[in-house]
Design a protein around this motif. Structure first.
Motif, PDB file in Angstrom:
ATOM      1  N   HIS A  14       0.804  -1.217   0.000  1.00 41.04           N
ATOM      2  CA  HIS A  14       0.000   0.000   0.000  1.00 41.04           C
ATOM      3  C   HIS A  14       0.843   1.278   0.000  1.00 41.04           C
ATOM      4  CE1 HIS A  14      -2.827  -3.080   1.367  1.00 41.04           C
ATOM      5  NE2 HIS A  14      -3.757  -2.325   0.830  1.00 41.04           N
ATOM      6  N   GLY A  15       0.323   2.272  -0.691  1.00 47.83           N
ATOM      7  CA  GLY A  15       0.916   3.596  -0.737  1.00 47.83           C
ATOM      8  C   GLY A  15      -0.192   4.618  -0.951  1.00 47.83           C
ATOM      9  N   VAL A  16       0.198   5.879  -1.128  1.00 42.67           N
ATOM     10  CA  VAL A  16      -0.776   6.950  -1.316  1.00 42.67           C
ATOM     11  C   VAL A  16      -0.409   7.746  -2.567  1.00 42.67           C
ATOM     12  CG1 VAL A  16      -1.810   9.034  -0.352  1.00 42.67           C
ATOM     13  CG2 VAL A  16      -1.231   7.129   1.155  1.00 42.67           C
ATOM     14  N   LEU A  17      -1.396   7.938  -3.425  1.00 38.98           N
ATOM     15  CA  LEU A  17      -1.271   8.749  -4.626  1.00 38.98           C
ATOM     16  C   LEU A  17      -2.120   9.994  -4.430  1.00 38.98           C
ATOM     17  CD1 LEU A  17      -0.153   8.526  -7.677  1.00 38.98           C
ATOM     18  CD2 LEU A  17      -2.487   7.823  -8.246  1.00 38.98           C
ATOM     19  N   PHE A  18      -1.583  11.170  -4.769  1.00 36.26           N
ATOM     20  CA  PHE A  18      -2.373  12.381  -4.553  1.00 36.26           C
ATOM     21  C   PHE A  18      -1.966  13.486  -5.517  1.00 36.26           C
ATOM     22  CE2 PHE A  18       1.390  12.755  -1.922  1.00 36.26           C
ATOM     23  CZ  PHE A  18       1.750  14.096  -1.960  1.00 36.26           C
ATOM     24  N   GLY A  19      -2.909  14.385  -5.747  1.00 35.18           N
ATOM     25  CA  GLY A  19      -2.655  15.591  -6.515  1.00 35.18           C
ATOM     26  C   GLY A  19      -2.843  16.809  -5.620  1.00 35.18           C
ATOM     27  N   THR A  20      -2.387  17.965  -6.084  1.00 31.95           N
ATOM     28  CA  THR A  20      -2.512  19.185  -5.280  1.00 31.95           C
ATOM     29  C   THR A  20      -3.554  20.147  -5.826  1.00 31.95           C
ATOM     30  OG1 THR A  20      -0.703  20.201  -6.531  1.00 31.95           O
ATOM     31  CG2 THR A  20      -0.116  19.030  -4.495  1.00 31.95           C
ATOM     32  N   ASP A  21      -4.195  19.789  -6.945  1.00 34.35           N
ATOM     33  CA  ASP A  21      -5.231  20.633  -7.550  1.00 34.35           C
ATOM     34  C   ASP A  21      -6.599  20.070  -7.179  1.00 34.35           C
ATOM     35  OD1 ASP A  21      -6.920  22.171  -9.065  1.00 34.35           O
ATOM     36  OD2 ASP A  21      -5.861  21.860 -10.966  1.00 34.35           O
ATOM     37  N   SER A  22      -7.331  20.789  -6.350  1.00 31.35           N
ATOM     38  CA  SER A  22      -8.632  20.299  -5.879  1.00 31.35           C
ATOM     39  C   SER A  22      -9.649  20.186  -7.003  1.00 31.35           C
ATOM     40  CB  SER A  22      -9.179  21.232  -4.789  1.00 31.35           C
ATOM     41  OG  SER A  22      -9.372  22.546  -5.307  1.00 31.35           O
ATOM     42  N   ARG A  23      -9.379  20.827  -8.175  1.00 30.53           N
ATOM     43  CA  ARG A  23     -10.334  20.795  -9.291  1.00 30.53           C
ATOM     44  C   ARG A  23     -10.151  19.581 -10.190  1.00 30.53           C
ATOM     45  NH1 ARG A  23      -8.651  25.864 -12.402  1.00 30.53           N
ATOM     46  NH2 ARG A  23      -6.662  24.795 -11.971  1.00 30.53           N
TER      47      ARG A  23
END
Length: 457
Positions: free
Chosen positions: A371-380
């Motif tokens: 397991h890991g975490v994928l994320f973006g910084t643009d809430s749109r």
């Protein structure tokens, strides 16, 4: 003659005095250790205090440093008498043990008992990140990590939502983010109306009997119930060292809190009255089932909440709501058994739409069981289709080998699968990192650039 004797006896007197002081210091160490505190020989440096009042480099690092301030001593790991709450009963402890392991004689391994929520250094490349060793606790740590990132980027009051802001996370903000992440998860498990927090008390509340095997911390559980989310979050923050302090059993306490917030009865109903335990035990290793992941992400301990391919088995009751945190999964062995073109992945490789498309761009990723975490910084990103043409995502897997956040660029208008139509499409999943294949379960046919970083899972 007398002067010579004085010269020889004076050093001996000084040594005895020093030995006496050392003995007193050891006594105090024992007292502090019993109370859940610790004495540190480190010095307090400006900008690196426990509250994280300023970034590294503030003040004069070369000058003399004052001793450790009393306020920097960690808070106790145990709740003192008179805090309130209600003690766990033997009946509750036995039902809890049966839900987790299927019997009352099995106990957690040392790996689980020693696990707690440990952050990387504040004001570093991974200041926002939890450390997670390989093992069964990593599933829970990374699920909480997803909620921590959600809070730091999109919930707290800040005008900056980019990676640099995460790097500037202070120790104080780490505690606030962890309290918010735990409270969010417990509140969802309580159906949006309640949360129960499990902490350790100094004294045993129950005496084991029959086949029940004591573990010396379940028997000391004190339960605190809240009907307001803000009050639960504040209580967690006030006792944050009970989850993030070494020796706190923090991960197990959170798992207990999660089950009691949902209630043991409703967890059993979620499992469809089966005898399947929440944890898998194999050759001494204890890992989380899909039911635990479902509880962490949806508030319900039902594996079919995750899978789009199990819709008929669940009577159509699949998680279609868009929660704040999502879930992506890729299992290479699964594809090997049922090969399918990567742009038309088997439903067994996918999760339901509501988790693939959360309200905010943060996903827990299951990658061949890790397991890991994928994320973006643009809430749109997931609300405006124009932002999904070429965009950036970041990946963190919790392992010590990763010293900085991986930066990925996603291009959804490139179709690498069309470059060589004669190539076996199932072989692409073997040659490409699982995180890329998990991304393609959301954006079919997308290309992924690692921007100079060697790809890893």
């Amino acid at each position: 003659m007398g002067d010579r004797e004085a010269e020889h006896t004076l050093p001996r007197t000084e040594l005895e005095e020093i030995a006496s002081k050392i003995s007193d210091l050891n006594k105090w160490r024992e007292i502090f250790s019993f109370r859940g505190l610790e004495i540190s020989n480190s010095t307090h440096q400006p900008g690196r205090g426990s509250a994280g009042d300023g970034p590294p480099g503030d003040g004069d690092p070369t000058g003399p440093q004052p001793p450790l301030l009393p306020a920097a001593i960690p808070k106790p790991l145990l709740v003192p008498p008179g805090t309130g709450g209600r003690p766990i009963s033997l009946e509750m402890a036995m039902r809890l043990r049966k839900l987790l392991f299927g019997n009352v004689s099995h106990i957690f391994s040392c790996e689980w008992a020693q696990a707690y929520f440990r952050f990387c250094e504040p004001y570093s490349d991974l200041a926002y990140a939890l450390e997670a060793e390989k093992g069964g606790t990593r599933t829970i740590l990374m699920a909480v990590q997803a909620h921590i990132i959600k809070y730091l980027l999109f919930v707290r009051n800040t005008e900056y939502t980019h990676l640099e802001r995460l790097r500037r996370t202070s120790r104080q903000e780490q505690g606030e983010a962890l309290a918010a992440a735990l409270a969010d998860t417990l509140w969802a498990a309580g159906g949006g109306g309640r949360a129960t927090i499990s902490l350790l008390a100094p004294a045993l509340h129950l005496m084991p009997s029959g086949a029940y095997k004591p573990d010396n911390f379940t028997e000391r559980i004190q339960l605190f119930e809240f009907s307001e989310k803000a009050a639960a979050q504040e209580f967690i923050f006030d006792h944050i060292n009970c989850f993030k302090g070494e020796g706190s059993h923090g991960v197990i306490l959170f798992l207990y809190s999660l089950l009691f917030s949902r209630t043991l009865e409703r967890v059993q109903e979620d499992l469809d009255s089966t005898a399947t335990p929440l944890l898998n035990v194999s050759f001494g290793n204890i890992t989380c089932t899909q039911a635990v992941i479902s509880l962490l992400l949806t508030g319900r301990a039902s594996p079919c909440q995750l899978d789009s391919g199990q819709e008929p088995a669940c009577g159509g009751e699949v998680w279609q709501q868009r929660g704040p945190v999502g879930y992506l999964r890729w299992d290479g062995a699964q594809v090997e058994r049922q090969p399918a073109p990567p742009d038309m992945l088997s439903p067994l490789s996918q999760v339901c739409h509501g988790l693939r498309t959360p309200r905010l761009p943060v996903w827990l990723c299951s990658l061949s069981g890790r397991h890991g975490v994928l994320f973006g910084t643009d809430s749109r990103l997931l609300s405006d289709w124009k932002t999904e043409r070429v965009f950036h995502l970041y990946f963190y897997n919790g392992q010590r080998e990763q010293t900085k956040t991986a930066h990925l660029t996603i291009d959804t208008h490139s179709h690498p699968w069309e470059e060589d139509p004669c190539e076996d499409p199932s072989s692409l999943g073997k040659r490409r990192p699982p995180v890329e294949m998990a991304i393609r379960t959301k954006w079919a046919g997308a290309t992924v650039s690692w921007n100079g970083t060697d790809p890893f899972f």
